[in-house]
Design an enzyme around this catalytic site. Sequence first.
Site, PDB file in Angstrom:
ATOM      1  N   THR A  13       0.829  -1.213   0.000  1.00 48.84           N
ATOM      2  CA  THR A  13       0.000   0.000   0.000  1.00 48.84           C
ATOM      3  C   THR A  13       0.864   1.264   0.000  1.00 48.84           C
ATOM      4  O   THR A  13       0.700   2.140  -0.851  1.00 48.84           O
ATOM      5  CB  THR A  13      -0.909  -0.001   1.257  1.00 48.84           C
ATOM      6  OG1 THR A  13      -1.624  -1.229   1.267  1.00 48.84           O
ATOM      7  CG2 THR A  13      -1.869   1.152   1.260  1.00 48.84           C
ATOM      8  N   ALA A  33      12.881  20.085  -4.462  1.00 51.65           N
ATOM      9  CA  ALA A  33      14.098  19.430  -3.950  1.00 51.65           C
ATOM     10  C   ALA A  33      15.358  19.988  -4.590  1.00 51.65           C
ATOM     11  O   ALA A  33      16.447  19.902  -4.022  1.00 51.65           O
ATOM     12  CB  ALA A  33      14.009  17.930  -4.184  1.00 51.65           C
ATOM     13  N   ARG A  45       8.045  -9.158  -2.252  1.00 51.34           N
ATOM     14  CA  ARG A  45       8.157 -10.603  -1.983  1.00 51.34           C
ATOM     15  C   ARG A  45       7.660 -11.435  -3.162  1.00 51.34           C
ATOM     16  O   ARG A  45       8.245 -12.437  -3.529  1.00 51.34           O
ATOM     17  CB  ARG A  45       7.318 -10.942  -0.746  1.00 51.34           C
ATOM     18  CG  ARG A  45       8.191 -11.265   0.447  1.00 51.34           C
ATOM     19  CD  ARG A  45       7.378 -11.755   1.580  1.00 51.34           C
ATOM     20  NE  ARG A  45       6.144 -10.963   1.730  1.00 51.34           N
ATOM     21  CZ  ARG A  45       5.487 -10.824   2.854  1.00 51.34           C
ATOM     22  NH1 ARG A  45       5.937 -11.392   3.935  1.00 51.34           N
ATOM     23  NH2 ARG A  45       4.383 -10.124   2.934  1.00 51.34           N
ATOM     24  N   GLU A 129       8.956  10.545   9.119  1.00 54.18           N
ATOM     25  CA  GLU A 129       7.691  11.297   9.253  1.00 54.18           C
ATOM     26  C   GLU A 129       6.465  10.391   9.090  1.00 54.18           C
ATOM     27  O   GLU A 129       5.470  10.527   9.808  1.00 54.18           O
ATOM     28  CB  GLU A 129       7.654  12.413   8.196  1.00 54.18           C
ATOM     29  CG  GLU A 129       6.418  13.273   8.207  1.00 54.18           C
ATOM     30  CD  GLU A 129       6.288  14.109   9.472  1.00 54.18           C
ATOM     31  OE1 GLU A 129       5.411  13.753  10.284  1.00 54.18           O
ATOM     32  OE2 GLU A 129       7.038  15.082   9.678  1.00 54.18           O
ATOM     33  N   GLY A 134       0.423   8.964   9.758  1.00 55.16           N
ATOM     34  CA  GLY A 134       0.349   8.930   8.289  1.00 55.16           C
ATOM     35  C   GLY A 134       0.761  10.232   7.638  1.00 55.16           C
ATOM     36  O   GLY A 134       1.918  10.647   7.705  1.00 55.16           O
ATOM     37  N   GLY A 187      -7.629  -2.062   4.361  1.00 53.22           N
ATOM     38  CA  GLY A 187      -6.164  -1.950   4.359  1.00 53.22           C
ATOM     39  C   GLY A 187      -5.627  -0.997   5.418  1.00 53.22           C
ATOM     40  O   GLY A 187      -4.470  -0.593   5.356  1.00 53.22           O
ATOM     41  N   GLU A 190      -3.208  -3.119  10.991  1.00 55.80           N
ATOM     42  CA  GLU A 190      -1.875  -3.723  10.968  1.00 55.80           C
ATOM     43  C   GLU A 190      -1.986  -5.180  10.546  1.00 55.80           C
ATOM     44  O   GLU A 190      -3.055  -5.787  10.665  1.00 55.80           O
ATOM     45  CB  GLU A 190      -1.251  -3.663  12.367  1.00 55.80           C
ATOM     46  CG  GLU A 190      -0.957  -2.258  12.852  1.00 55.80           C
ATOM     47  CD  GLU A 190      -0.027  -1.520  11.930  1.00 55.80           C
ATOM     48  OE1 GLU A 190       1.124  -1.961  11.745  1.00 55.80           O
ATOM     49  OE2 GLU A 190      -0.443  -0.496  11.363  1.00 55.80           O
ATOM     50  N   LYS A 205       3.794   4.824  18.241  1.00 59.01           N
ATOM     51  CA  LYS A 205       3.764   6.205  17.733  1.00 59.01           C
ATOM     52  C   LYS A 205       3.913   7.202  18.879  1.00 59.01           C
ATOM     53  O   LYS A 205       4.613   8.216  18.762  1.00 59.01           O
ATOM     54  CB  LYS A 205       2.458   6.440  16.973  1.00 59.01           C
ATOM     55  CG  LYS A 205       2.354   5.584  15.698  1.00 59.01           C
ATOM     56  CD  LYS A 205       0.922   5.573  15.173  1.00 59.01           C
ATOM     57  CE  LYS A 205       0.783   4.745  13.907  1.00 59.01           C
ATOM     58  NZ  LYS A 205      -0.617   4.473  13.549  1.00 59.01           N
TER      59      LYS A 205
HETATM   60  N1  HSE Z   1      -2.814   0.437  11.492  1.00 58.32           N
HETATM   61  C1  HSE Z   1      -2.478   1.818  11.486  1.00 58.32           C
HETATM   62  C2  HSE Z   1      -3.729   2.619  11.819  1.00 58.32           C
HETATM   63  C3  HSE Z   1      -1.922   2.202  10.131  1.00 58.32           C
HETATM   64  O1  HSE Z   1      -4.830   2.068  11.775  1.00 58.32           O
HETATM   65  O2  HSE Z   1      -3.613   3.790  12.144  1.00 58.32           O
HETATM   66  C4  HSE Z   1      -1.183   3.519  10.116  1.00 58.32           C
HETATM   67  O3  HSE Z   1      -0.078   3.516  10.978  1.00 58.32           O
END
Ligand code: HSE
Length: 436
Positions: A13, A33, A45, A129, A134, A187, A190, A205
């Site tokens: 992703t 840049a 993979r 970052e 995100g 998606g 985790e 985090k």
């Molecule tokens: N699994 C994480 C979330 C993905 O739901 O925030 C982003 O770090």
Amino acid sequence: MKPVKVGVLGLGTVGGGTVNVLKRNAQEISRRAGRDIIVTRASARDLSRERICSTEGISLSTDPLEIVNDPEIDIILELIGGTTLAKDLVLQAIANGKHIVTANKALIALHGNEIFAAAGEANVVVAYEAAVAGGIPIIKAIREGLSGNQINWLAGIINGTGNFILTEMRDKGRDFADVLAEAQALGYAEADPTFDVEGIDAGHKLMILASIAFGIPLQFENVFTEGISNITRADVEYAGELGYRIKHLGIARKTTKGIELRVHPTLIPERRLIANVDGVMNAVLVHADAVGPTLYYGAGAGAEATASAVIADVVDVVRTLTLSAKNRVPHLAFQDNAITDLSILSPDEIETTYYLRLTLEDKPGTLADITHILAKHNISIEAIIQKEPHHDETELPVIMLTQKTIEKEMNSAISAIENLSSVTGQVTRIRLETLG
Ligand code: HSE
């Protein structure tokens, strides 16, 4: 100037989103840049899998080490996740003199101290970052934008999956498992969704945010985490009746005794902006001495939102290619020799207010027993609601809000309350923060 060559490890992703945005916005990114940035190599993979990006012009391999060892590559994007292979690849790339951009919060929270030390030795940058919230540029905001402040505390909704679950439970009355399955299909979750619902992902985090806010080493083992799997629709409704929303918050607070690092479901007043951050969105509220409160809001996951943060890091790295290490922004915001090992408070020492939900036998004196126990532990009651029993039941749900107390006192009071014969089952405890 010759283009900067990037190798992408992982074309899922985030990797796929990054390749797409780098291609789509190539001109604009290059104007910022000062150099063209091109992905020349990528690993995955399974090369036969369908991807969200085109891989035209990119030399593909199933072996990420080939890319890490390719002398032509300037910057490695580590987008495979996990903490074993990812760690080996990152350390090898650093040893090969390559700069790293990663979205891997677990890797930084668990092994960041070692990785940054290696990067310092090798005179390369490790940028991360995308690891927190995100697409929200929260690392840059705290590490650079707030560098004139002392940071008092921060509180964040930093797991989109958990926030999506709580929002759907409240708004649509949906069940926990059903919403989690949807977050997985979208998606957001985790690979191991217990990381989302048990607060591990948010803990990773939070640790990163606390390190750059207070200049402390990364120490994930000291983060207190409690998940959302015990939150019922009844709690969400009662909280609403009292004027609160339940959010899964990560909280880092500097107190006179030490630093609180905790992730748990939290009641927050519904009038706060952060209480209205719904669905998969993330937000971080930072309270600093000079600027006061600032709030950062945006998409905490998703292909292009995360790519936005990855690419901003790539641009930063490209801009610093000509700078000596001592003129760069330090990895953990504070100069390496100024990182202080301030003490982290144990969960027992957390000071906060509480929402308690208990079920009592409907007979005289039971409430008095409970208030007596709370008084014995020096816990004042802020509000109390006794609900009507259902028509054929003899047990009453009672909801209480307390004033500030120490977690240790609350733990003892809860065990004493649970031992009363007039109390059925366990006491539900949710911490409450006014975030004022
Ligand atoms: N699994 C994480 C979330 C993905 O739901 O925030 C982003 O770090």
